[in-house]
Design a protein around this motif. Structure first.
Motif, short mmCIF file in Angstrom:
data_model
loop_
_atom_site.label_atom_id
_atom_site.label_comp_id
_atom_site.label_asym_id
_atom_site.label_seq_id
_atom_site.Cartn_x
_atom_site.Cartn_y
_atom_site.Cartn_z
N ASN A 7 -6.90 -12.38 -40.95
CA ASN A 7 -6.19 -13.39 -41.72
C ASN A 7 -7.04 -14.64 -41.95
OD1 ASN A 7 -3.37 -12.72 -42.53
ND2 ASN A 7 -3.24 -12.15 -40.38
N ILE A 44 -8.04 -16.06 -45.54
CA ILE A 44 -7.70 -17.44 -45.92
C ILE A 44 -8.89 -18.08 -46.63
CG2 ILE A 44 -7.34 -19.76 -44.96
CD1 ILE A 44 -5.45 -18.38 -42.89
N LEU A 46 -6.95 -19.53 -50.05
CA LEU A 46 -5.50 -19.75 -50.05
C LEU A 46 -5.18 -21.24 -50.15
CD1 LEU A 46 -5.43 -16.77 -49.12
CD2 LEU A 46 -3.65 -17.43 -47.52
N SER A 106 -3.04 -24.69 -49.32
CA SER A 106 -2.65 -25.26 -48.02
C SER A 106 -1.30 -24.70 -47.56
CB SER A 106 -2.56 -26.78 -48.12
OG SER A 106 -3.82 -27.33 -48.40
N ASP A 143 0.16 -21.83 -48.39
CA ASP A 143 0.01 -20.42 -48.01
C ASP A 143 -0.73 -20.27 -46.68
OD1 ASP A 143 1.40 -19.58 -50.24
OD2 ASP A 143 -0.40 -19.23 -51.44
N THR A 144 -1.74 -21.09 -46.47
CA THR A 144 -2.47 -21.07 -45.21
C THR A 144 -1.56 -21.42 -44.05
OG1 THR A 144 -4.56 -21.64 -46.29
CG2 THR A 144 -4.40 -22.11 -43.93
#
Length: 141
Positions: free
Chosen positions: A60, A64, A69, A71, A73-74
């Motif tokens: 992951n 990222i 990705l 912010s 979504d992270t």
């Protein structure tokens, strides 16, 4: 109401609290952190599921950065990832306590362990759903 007696009871109570504080001294903050990190290290060393979850976390983290990705979504990915870690740690702690309390097979202990494992499964399902919703737009759109 006898005010003098009440005052004496309060003084006795406060004195007993100070005695309890002497008996149950909290360790210094650095020792508390040392104990917490020791617990994490024990999980990493001894728990196969935790090791697999760390591998999934590493994937992951790579995604990222690779997919850049947002912010939000992270943060979603990090929240569910650390939720999995916490659930696994609680599950392991419950299992270890159960094993100490009842080393032999006991249906009731099995019930408790199954419930704790169920919490991990719920968090895993949520993680997969969040992962699909987050990564879908970066991979397929």
């Amino acid at each position: 109401m006898d005010v003098g007696r009440w005052k004496m009871d309060v003084n006795s109570f406060l004195k007993s609290i100070s005695i309890l504080n002497l008996i149950m001294r909290k360790p210094p903050i650095h020792k508390s952190f040392e104990n917490a990190f020791n617990g994490l290290w024990l999980m990493i060393k001894s728990e196969r599921n935790f090791q697999l979850e760390l591998l999934a976390f590493a994937v992951n983290v790579f995604l990222i950065f690779y997919l850049k990705l947002s912010s939000v979504d992270t943060i979603l990915i990090l929240i569910v990832s650390f939720g999995i870690f916490a659930a696994e740690i609680f599950n392991t702690a419950i299992e270890k306590i159960c094993d100490i309390i009842q080393p032999d097979f006991d249906k009731r202990i099995g019930f408790v362990k199954d419930i704790a494992a169920g919490a991990v499964i719920l968090m895993a399902i949520l993680s997969v759903v969040v992962g699909i919703l987050v990564y879908w737009k970066y991979i397929f759109i």
